[in-house]
Write a protein that holds these residues in place. Structure first.
Motif, short mmCIF file in Angstrom:
data_model
loop_
_atom_site.label_atom_id
_atom_site.label_comp_id
_atom_site.label_asym_id
_atom_site.label_seq_id
_atom_site.Cartn_x
_atom_site.Cartn_y
_atom_site.Cartn_z
N ASN A 80 0.82 -1.21 0.00
CA ASN A 80 0.00 0.00 0.00
C ASN A 80 0.86 1.26 0.00
N PHE A 81 2.16 1.11 0.31
CA PHE A 81 3.05 2.26 0.42
C PHE A 81 4.29 2.04 -0.45
N PRO A 82 4.19 2.24 -1.74
CA PRO A 82 5.38 2.04 -2.60
C PRO A 82 6.48 3.04 -2.29
N GLU A 83 6.13 4.21 -1.76
CA GLU A 83 7.16 5.19 -1.44
C GLU A 83 8.03 4.76 -0.28
N ALA A 84 7.58 3.77 0.49
CA ALA A 84 8.38 3.30 1.62
C ALA A 84 9.38 2.23 1.23
N LEU A 85 9.32 1.71 0.00
CA LEU A 85 10.22 0.65 -0.43
C LEU A 85 11.60 1.19 -0.74
N ASP A 86 12.60 0.35 -0.54
CA ASP A 86 13.97 0.72 -0.84
C ASP A 86 14.15 0.85 -2.35
N ASN A 87 14.92 1.84 -2.75
CA ASN A 87 15.11 2.09 -4.18
C ASN A 87 15.78 0.92 -4.89
N ALA A 88 16.64 0.21 -4.21
CA ALA A 88 17.32 -0.93 -4.83
C ALA A 88 16.36 -2.08 -5.09
N LEU A 89 15.23 -2.09 -4.41
CA LEU A 89 14.27 -3.18 -4.58
C LEU A 89 13.36 -2.97 -5.78
#
Length: 677
Positions: free
Chosen positions: A383-392
């Motif tokens: 629900n929160f793509p902005e919380a994912l690590d950029n490398a992922l």
């Protein structure tokens, strides 16, 4: 209390020289022994004695009660404690070879070390089990026969006649075999006992591993849940997913990848490694992943992001390794990780959690490391793509990002029809009308709406769900449950009726205003009344005229109170209306560029603006609100008669739908039966 222990060793006859008494005469020695030895009581002796009678406890109760046996010690006792010889010295010298050495030891309990205490305990047990007792053992050892090397020597030592030797050998053999059998039986019993205790221990450990608060100690890290059998997922296909056609289309391509990978690799392309499903809660992300597994007919591994989060260091990384190892062994397959943000969040340097990055690092290495990962497709949902690590979320790990939005009016209609097909409903229910009034509802919200309507119909004793039940469920979700128990006096009820009818009149006669759905003065949640609007279609953008119309409708309630009851009797019921109107005016000025004075410019942070600019913004907002108030007053003044008729109808029937409102505004009378709520 005194205890007596005896040890006997064969001794040769002793002489006076051995005692160091060679210089004494025999008569003097006799007098000395008369005084020192407790041979008999002083009153029976010719000489006085220094000895008194003392009772010494033996080691067994039998010895204390009956005395000693007629062994050489008995002879010693008769000769030692009773004067039977003419000379004490001669008696002692003649009986010295029977005289054991007596050592008196105090048996007071004192503090001992643990080793000494255990040693004394073992010695006590060994003494207790010995037969005959240790006290008599010292005397019996003197007469113990010498050790024999064979059975023949034993028979010769016992002087067994030749006629009885065969019987002796047979009895000896039988006794030996019985003793051996008894020893084997004891050994087998001990072995069975040990095996039984081992089984109990293993069962206890297994039971503790099933206990919730202890399972963490015995939980193995052999991987997460086993692969979901694709047969179990065949009951979920893309036919069960409604309202997200674009997302279904993209995931159908993934199914094709899994079914026929050669079709896509023939041109040199590579299969995608990961698909990220992004969308608000309840839009069907997990259902889409199930549909992929059902359509592809491949092993489907499910894991929640929270399952990788443990208090023990390295457990999360180990579970990811085991999960991917099992998936690679069963490729092609699908791994679905729900709530990916809980395991794939942005990596931070925290002294409180120095090992918190191990899990995501392992996930990154498994998805795109040196080892190939062919045939394994990872589907993540968040629900929160902005919380994912950029490398992922870079290409090579999650190659595709599929948005799963809230359904539009067409999607809501399909979802409502799908859930209505699972219950008994009246054919008069119009799913499109319900869909128009549920803007912003997700698939889960619509499922809940249908379920609430079914519960309401069951409570009312109906055979099927009707449109009234659907409307009731919608109002309950949007505004809260009815508060029929609230007692409202006639005055406040009248004010509420004119307030809500003011909203309805302005909305009905204002251009570009949303169509009315219903008006009610039934208290629900925190409100005493409500006028619901029903847009024709989903509004992707709004015009300036539509925004001004929304402001006018919000102002209609306060204007109605002022016109009917005067400025001195206006109420606080319009506070939420003013909040809504002010919000729209501010957005028009600061975000939408709809102010001629301030121009086409956005003002994101008004707190950092100059005082002149802030004053200009406030002035423009105030002007918009004032103009809206005057427009609403003009509409209500020009339709005062319709306003009064609608308020009276609300006081009579409490709730009116759009058809009934139109009949009232056209001056037609309502049928009581059709208007009762």
């Amino acid at each position: 209390m005194f205890s007596l222990s005896a040890t006997v060793q064969p001794q040769p006859l002793l002489t006076l020289r051995d005692f160091g008494l060679s210089d004494f005469r025999v008569s003097h020695l006799g007098e000395l022994f008369d005084r020192l030895l407790p041979c008999q009581p002083a009153e029976l002796s010719n000489t006085s004695t220094l000895w008194k009678t003392s009772y010494i406890s033996s080691q067994t109760f039998f010895q204390n009660k009956h005395g000693f046996s007629d062994t050489p010690f008995g002879t010693l006792r008769s000769s030692f404690f009773c004067r039977q010889h003419s000379s004490n010295l001669q008696s002692v010298c003649s009986d010295l070879h029977y005289w054991p050495v007596f050592i008196q030891t105090r048996s007071f309990k004192t503090l001992k070390s643990k080793t000494r205490r255990l040693q004394s305990t073992s010695e006590r047990f060994s003494e207790t089990e010995s037969t005959p007792t240790s006290f008599l053992k010292g005397f019996l050892l003197r007469e113990r026969a010498p050790d024999v090397d064979s059975l023949e020597k034993l028979m010769k030592t016992k002087n067994i006649p030749e006629g009885q030797q065969d019987a002796f050998k047979t009895g000896f053999a039988e006794g030996f075999l019985k003793a051996q059998a008894l020893t084997q039986k004891s050994s087998d019993s001990l072995r069975r006992t040990r095996l039984f205790l081992l089984v109990l221990l293993l069962l206890g450990i297994y039971g503790l591993s099933k206990t919730p608060f202890l399972s963490v100690r015995f939980r193995t890290t052999s991987g997460l849940d086993a692969a979901v059998d694709p047969i179990q997922m065949k009951n979920v296909t893309f036919e069960h997913v409604k309202g997200v056609e674009e997302a279904k289309q993209e995931l159908q391509e993934v199914v094709e990848f899994l079914k026929n990978p050669q079709k896509f690799t023939a041109l040199g392309g590579k299969l995608p490694k990961g698909i990220l499903l992004v969308g608000p809660p309840g839009t069907g992300k997990t259902l889409l992943a199930r549909a992929v597994a059902g359509e592809a007919d491949v092993p489907f591994y499910y894991a929640s992001g929270s399952e990788f989060d443990e208090m023990f260091v390295g457990v999360g990384a180990s579970r990811i390794r085991n999960l991917f190892r099992e998936a690679k062994a069963n490729a092609p397959c699908v791994i679905f990780i729900d709530e990916l943000d809980s395991v794939g969040g942005k990596r931070i340097e925290s002294p409180m959690h120095p090992y918190s990055r191990q899990t995501i690092n392992q996930l990154l290495a498994e998805m795109d490391g040196f080892k190939p990962n062919e045939g394994v497709i990872i589907i993540g949902a968040t629900n929160f793509p902005e919380a994912l690590d950029n490398a992922l979320i870079r290409p090579g790990r999650f190659d595709m990002q599929v948005t799963v939005p809230r359904p539009d009016i067409r999607g809501r209609t399909e979802i409502l029809k799908w859930y209505l097909s699972k219950i008994k409903f009246d054919v008069s229910i119009d799913a499109a009308v319900i869909a128009r009034g549920t803007v912003g509802f997700s698939g889960a919200d619509l499922e809940n709406l249908v379920n609430q309507a079914a519960l309401k119909a069951a409570i009312d004793g109906k055979d099927m769900v009707t449109m009234v039940d659907m409307e009731f469920a919608k109002d309950k979700i949007l505004m809260g449950p009815e508060r029929r128990s609230v007692e409202i006096d006639r005055k406040n009820k009248t004010i509420t009726a004119y307030h809500e009818s003011g909203h309805a009149i302005v909305a009905y006669y204002t251009k570009d205003a949303m169509p009315i759905n219903k008006a009610t003065i039934m208290p629900r949640g925190p409100t005493l009344g409500h006028v619901s609007m029903l847009p024709e279609n989903d509004m992707w953008s709004e015009t300036r005229s539509q925004l001004l119309a929304q402001m006018d409708v919000s102002m209609g309630g306060r204007v109605a109170e002022e016109l009917m009851f005067g400025t001195e009797h206006i109420t606080t019921g319009a506070s939420s209306d003013f909040d809504n109107a002010t919000k729209i005016a501010k957005m028009m000025v600061t975000k939408y560029g709809m102010s001629e004075k301030l121009g086409v410019m956005t003002y994101s942070d008004t707190g950092k603006l100059s005082p002149d600019t802030q004053a200009a913004i406030e002035q423009e907002v105030r002007t918009l609100l004032k103009d809206s108030y005057e427009r609403a007053k003009s509409v209500l003044k020009s339709h005062a008669k319709e306003h009064k008729n609608l308020a009276d109808a609300l006081l009579t029937y409490e709730t009116l739908d759009i058809k009934e409102i139109q009949m009232v505004l056209e001056g037609k009378s309502l049928e009581p039966k059709s208007c009762l709520s």
